[in-house]
Design an enzyme around this catalytic site. Sequence first.
Site, PDB file in Angstrom:
ATOM      1  N   SER A 128       0.834  -1.204   0.000  1.00 22.93           N
ATOM      2  CA  SER A 128       0.000   0.000   0.000  1.00 22.93           C
ATOM      3  C   SER A 128       0.864   1.247   0.000  1.00 22.93           C
ATOM      4  O   SER A 128       1.991   1.249   0.517  1.00 22.93           O
ATOM      5  CB  SER A 128      -0.872  -0.027   1.260  1.00 22.93           C
ATOM      6  OG  SER A 128      -1.428   1.241   1.503  1.00 22.93           O
ATOM      7  N   TYR A 153      -1.910  -1.697  10.992  1.00 24.48           N
ATOM      8  CA  TYR A 153      -2.184  -2.121   9.616  1.00 24.48           C
ATOM      9  C   TYR A 153      -1.025  -1.726   8.693  1.00 24.48           C
ATOM     10  O   TYR A 153      -0.468  -2.551   7.974  1.00 24.48           O
ATOM     11  CB  TYR A 153      -3.497  -1.490   9.103  1.00 24.48           C
ATOM     12  CG  TYR A 153      -3.597  -1.477   7.603  1.00 24.48           C
ATOM     13  CD1 TYR A 153      -3.909  -2.635   6.897  1.00 24.48           C
ATOM     14  CD2 TYR A 153      -3.326  -0.324   6.875  1.00 24.48           C
ATOM     15  CE1 TYR A 153      -3.951  -2.633   5.517  1.00 24.48           C
ATOM     16  CE2 TYR A 153      -3.368  -0.309   5.497  1.00 24.48           C
ATOM     17  CZ  TYR A 153      -3.684  -1.467   4.816  1.00 24.48           C
ATOM     18  OH  TYR A 153      -3.712  -1.453   3.451  1.00 24.48           O
ATOM     19  N   LYS A 157       2.162  -3.950   6.521  1.00 24.17           N
ATOM     20  CA  LYS A 157       2.584  -3.851   5.113  1.00 24.17           C
ATOM     21  C   LYS A 157       4.096  -3.647   5.033  1.00 24.17           C
ATOM     22  O   LYS A 157       4.782  -4.263   4.212  1.00 24.17           O
ATOM     23  CB  LYS A 157       1.828  -2.714   4.411  1.00 24.17           C
ATOM     24  CG  LYS A 157       0.324  -2.955   4.278  1.00 24.17           C
ATOM     25  CD  LYS A 157       0.016  -4.208   3.453  1.00 24.17           C
ATOM     26  CE  LYS A 157      -1.461  -4.547   3.412  1.00 24.17           C
ATOM     27  NZ  LYS A 157      -1.742  -5.870   2.832  1.00 24.17           N
TER      28      LYS A 157
END
Length: 345
Positions: A128, A153, A157
């Site tokens: 992302s 979150y 990544k």
Amino acid sequence: MKTERILVTGGTGYIGSHTVVELQQAGYPVVIIDNLSNSDRAVLDGIERITGIRPDFVEADCTDLNALKDLFAKYPDIKGIINFAASKAVGESMHKPILYYRNNLNTLMNLLDLMEPNGVKGIVFSSSCTVYGEPDVNPVTEESPIKKATSPYGNTKQISEEIITDVINAGASFKSVILRYFNPVGAHPTAEIGELPNGVPQNLIPYLTQTAMGIRKELSVFGDDYNTPDGSCIRDYIDVVDLAKAHVIAVERMLQDKSEEKIEIFNLGTGRGVSVLELIAAFERATGVKVPHKIVGRRAGDIEKVWANPARANDVLGWTAATPLDDTMRSAWAWQCKLRERGIM
Ligand code: UD1
């Protein structure tokens, strides 16, 4: 039909389902593994209606190593993996960090562990633009600095990218393509599949289309006092079908050994920054439907502006995000209308 099967983890989810469609249309046999934690089995019907092919489906959790072992034993023809299976809500990750680290990291490590013994040639990983944090300069290239993650979150990544890099550098026999998505929006033009948010949507487009439908009273625009031309935040909104197509190119690149590199990273965006207010205007223009909205305070943790320099993906993959924003807005609306027609919301 090609002989190399692609394992799509999280294949009944939003981006996963669109990618399964593109893979099948490119002739790849697919097997999906999904625990249906944030998706519905009926997505398989949508995929079948679009492509005429029902993908093989295994309902299981990718953190379950034995379930994955069974899957590889059943499908010895798996040659590529596209890993979408992950928890993805920034806010939820602040409250349930262990859930995020466990789901996202154990899934990845299980897959990496099983690739070599099962002769899998490559894995595409969903990363992302969140890894860039609040960039000092826009547009961001793949060389832009990685900023300290502001949520568990986002951290999953970053850590996932590092895990893949370490495993490849340790001499793994397979390749990896890491794709850094900007903001995926829209739905398949057939309106057979799209985004199915659970509960009150946190992301802009599902909230916007639900407001346009009258399900929500009004859309809150989180801040108009940012350092941007109209004061609202800027993102790079990429059509989900364009995004899905990049995955087919990426997986093919590894299966056919088109690159010397064992690990490659690409930004997937349009290269165009669009503000929240511009996006609302684009939706109203494209669909003729008004979106009641009001300006409210900033949302904690929001990035002011970020958009992609997609030159590497354009040049190396021969891929561009070609869909005009207005078409994407129409597909998002058509999907919302389909959900209403089916009595889902
Ligand atoms: C973020 C992450 C992205 C992650 C995604 C998953 C960044 C830059 N991006 O996207 O990596 O995959 O969450 O959830 O960290 N907005 C409103 N009103 C709303 C909802 C949103 O004004 O009701 C605004 C937000 O302030 C933001 C824009 O719309 O400016 C997009 O928000 P959203 O769709 O939630 O995505 P990001 O926060 O950009």
